[in-house]
Motif scaffolding. Structure first.
Motif, PDB file in Angstrom:
ATOM      1  N   ARG A   1     -27.231  -0.245  37.698  1.00  0.00           N
ATOM      2  CA  ARG A   1     -26.337  -0.736  36.643  1.00  0.00           C
ATOM      3  C   ARG A   1     -26.810  -0.352  35.252  1.00  0.00           C
ATOM      4  N   ASP A   2     -28.115  -0.423  35.002  1.00  0.00           N
ATOM      5  CA  ASP A   2     -28.594  -0.149  33.637  1.00  0.00           C
ATOM      6  C   ASP A   2     -28.360   1.308  33.238  1.00  0.00           C
TER       7      ASP A   2
ATOM      8  N   ASP B   1     -20.157  -1.619  42.078  1.00  0.00           N
ATOM      9  CA  ASP B   1     -19.421  -2.512  41.174  1.00  0.00           C
ATOM     10  C   ASP B   1     -19.516  -2.025  39.737  1.00  0.00           C
ATOM     11  N   ALA B   2     -20.719  -1.635  39.324  1.00  0.00           N
ATOM     12  CA  ALA B   2     -20.902  -1.146  37.955  1.00  0.00           C
ATOM     13  C   ALA B   2     -20.119   0.139  37.734  1.00  0.00           C
TER      14      ALA B   2
ATOM     15  N   GLU C   1     -24.014   1.731  33.071  1.00  0.00           N
ATOM     16  CA  GLU C   1     -23.356   1.146  31.903  1.00  0.00           C
ATOM     17  C   GLU C   1     -23.533   1.977  30.641  1.00  0.00           C
TER      18      GLU C   1
ATOM     19  N   ARG D   1     -16.908   0.782  35.134  1.00  0.00           N
ATOM     20  CA  ARG D   1     -16.894   1.812  34.097  1.00  0.00           C
ATOM     21  C   ARG D   1     -15.763   2.812  34.303  1.00  0.00           C
TER      22      ARG D   1
ATOM     23  N   ASP E   1     -24.798   1.534  42.355  1.00  0.00           N
ATOM     24  CA  ASP E   1     -24.202   0.240  42.018  1.00  0.00           C
ATOM     25  C   ASP E   1     -22.696   0.448  41.939  1.00  0.00           C
TER      26      ASP E   1
END
Length: 320
Positions: free
Chosen positions: A60-61, A85-86, A64, A90, A83
């Motif tokens: 995620r980091d 979901d991330a 994003e 996006r 990830d």
């Protein structure tokens, strides 16, 4: 589209037929691995990213902060390193398809077994250094081969063991045990007997939440001092740190591995590589020309389909 091909360590992508199908698109390959801030910087300006197996994770980091990427084209169906979901949040589409080769991994498994038992790496080095024989090898004929997981790869490994006149003993879930009996292999009477009785023990399981750490320090401690433990699947199948500690303690006395807890391993930064009883390769199980052609062929197909507005093998559709 601007397409980034990550982790092309051998600079192989450009020599494949699959690469020529991207003529008309700007393709940049990267022969090294980066993470975190460096990965975000690397992917800036690219529309699509081609990932080879689970080489590069997209947590995620990182996701994003991806400001231009619209597509992740994954080779193989395993997406545990992404990830999802991330990525969906996006608006990044993830396509994952194709499969590796059971034959290629089974072949490497036997390459490691024979290299370890006949001390081939050491003997090759001795010969190049101007010296002659320095070890006595072990023949596999008559030994007991333990196969943990009789799936696509394990079945091939077991068949070769039988051809080498080994006694093949299997362990695993009910499906593996049923296939073993049908093929005429022995099934160990217990987990403890399986680990204690094998002269060569190969693990061929997928890495899931259920199988992570499935091979424990207690299992390894049951193995013979002269036994060889082989892992060409995933390092996470073995309890963290347990294999290095077990080999150092002498049970089993040897290991042959193609996988590590943290990859790529650079500067020999893994405790297994410091042990003389370990024969190791840098995750080469699927790295053959035919397998790369197949994997990248699917990845390129996914890029082209996305560019045409008709994405295929979508596992994380863009959310509205």
């Amino acid at each position: 589209m601007r397409v980034a091909v990550l982790d092309d360590f051998q600079s192989a992508f450009g020599r494949l037929d699959a690469a020529r199908r991207l003529d008309g698109h700007e393709v940049v390959t990267f022969p090294d691995a980066v993470t975190g801030d460096a990965l975000v910087e690397r992917l800036h300006g690219f529309d699509a990213v081609v990932l080879l197996q689970q080489r590069t994770a997209l947590p995620r980091d990182v996701v994003e902060r991806l400001d231009t990427v619209r597509l992740v084209s994954q080779t193989g169906r395993n997406t545990g390193h992404l990830d999802l979901d991330a990525l969906a949040g996006r608006g990044i589409t993830v396509c994952a398809g194709g499969a590796g080769s059971a034959a290629a991994t089974a072949e490497l498994t036997w390459g490691l077994v024979l290299s370890a038992l006949r001390h081939l790496p050491a003997e090759v080095s001795r010969l190049r250094e101007g010296r002659w024989q320095g070890s006595v090898g072990t023949s596999v004929a008559g030994l007991t081969l333990g196969v943990y997981g009789l799936g696509r790869i394990g079945s091939r490994v077991a068949a070769v063991g039988r051809a080498f006149d080994m006694r093949v003993v299997c362990w695993g879930r009910e499906g593996s045990q049923a296939r073993a009996r049908e093929a005429g292999y022995d099934v160990a009477p217990s987990r403890e007997a399986f680990f204690a009785g094998a002269d060569v023990l190969c693990v061929h399981l997928p890495l899931t939440q259920e199988t992570r750490g499935i091979v424990t320090a207690a299992d390894l401690a049951l193995m013979k001092p002269g036994a060889l433990f082989v892992n060409t699947s995933r390092a996470g199948l073995v309890e963290s740190g347990a294999l290095a500690a077990a080999v150092a303690a002498g049970r089993p006395g040897r290991a042959a591995v193609d996988v590590f807890d943290s990859e790529p391993v650079l500067d020999a930064a893994d405790p297994l590589l410091a042990l003389p009883g370990v024969t190791a390769t840098p995750h080469l199980g699927y790295v053959t020309w035919d397998v790369l052609e197949s994997l990248y062929g699917t990845a390129v197909e996914q890029v082209l389909a996305f560019a045409a507005g008709e994405p295929v093998n979508v596992v994380a559709p863009t959310r509205p």
